[in-house]
Scaffold this motif. Sequence first.
Motif: not given
Length: 247
Positions: A158-164, A169-173, A183-190
């Motif tokens: 999706a083009g995120a820069e960082d994740i933990s 849960g999961h935090e995406i930056w 956010a739009g791309a992640l909504e389609k997959t998650l």
Amino acid sequence: MAGHSKFNNIKHRKGAQDKKRSAMFSKLSREITVAAKSGMPDPDMNPRLRLAVNNAKGQSMPKDNIQRAIDKASANEGDDYKEVRYEGFGPGGVSLIVETLTDNINRTVTNVRTIFSRNGGNMGETGSVSHGFERVGYISYPASAGDEEQVLEAAMEAGAEDISSDEDGHEIWTAMEDLHEVAGALEKTLGEAESVKLAWRPTVEVEVDEAQAETLLNLIDALEEDDDVQNVHGNYSVSDEILEKLG
């Protein structure tokens, strides 16, 4: 992509947030109305409104409440709110950024200054602490969205820069300007995220001890309880052991 942002730690006690659900819905409605007034009242055509609506959904805000907030903007009803940011210091030299939406700046600045002074902190000038933060996009998902590998792969695509990821849960930056697209791309997959927002991420965190943490969390709670305060961001880190003691 590496590192743990500890943003859930920074936001602290989720249980305390649950007790403020009614006030939270009011603040979410205010943000939706302001976002809708700032552009088109259609979330698909207005990125800021889309983020506000997604965030409201993530907090289980009823669809009727969301639509009423949008309709209020469409009818040009409600007060005209201004976005005002305040900066200050908490116990242990912690830096805090307070974001507000207000229809009365004099009232808001007086309230924020009073809350700081009564809870072991002091308000600074604009820019006094924000240089120690990055303005970024923040997306959170519950642990049920997938395992760390699945979410990492989706975030990278999706083009995120960082994740933990951890048991909570999961935090995406993301870069600030990429938040809506990621956010739009992640909504389609998650699926729908728990939270999608612009945030202030500290470049360096300050570890606080138990005594400082108790005073600090009381300060943040008092700020968040103010009707005009939308978000409070800080550069502090509190150990899980201390959080458990403080409840």
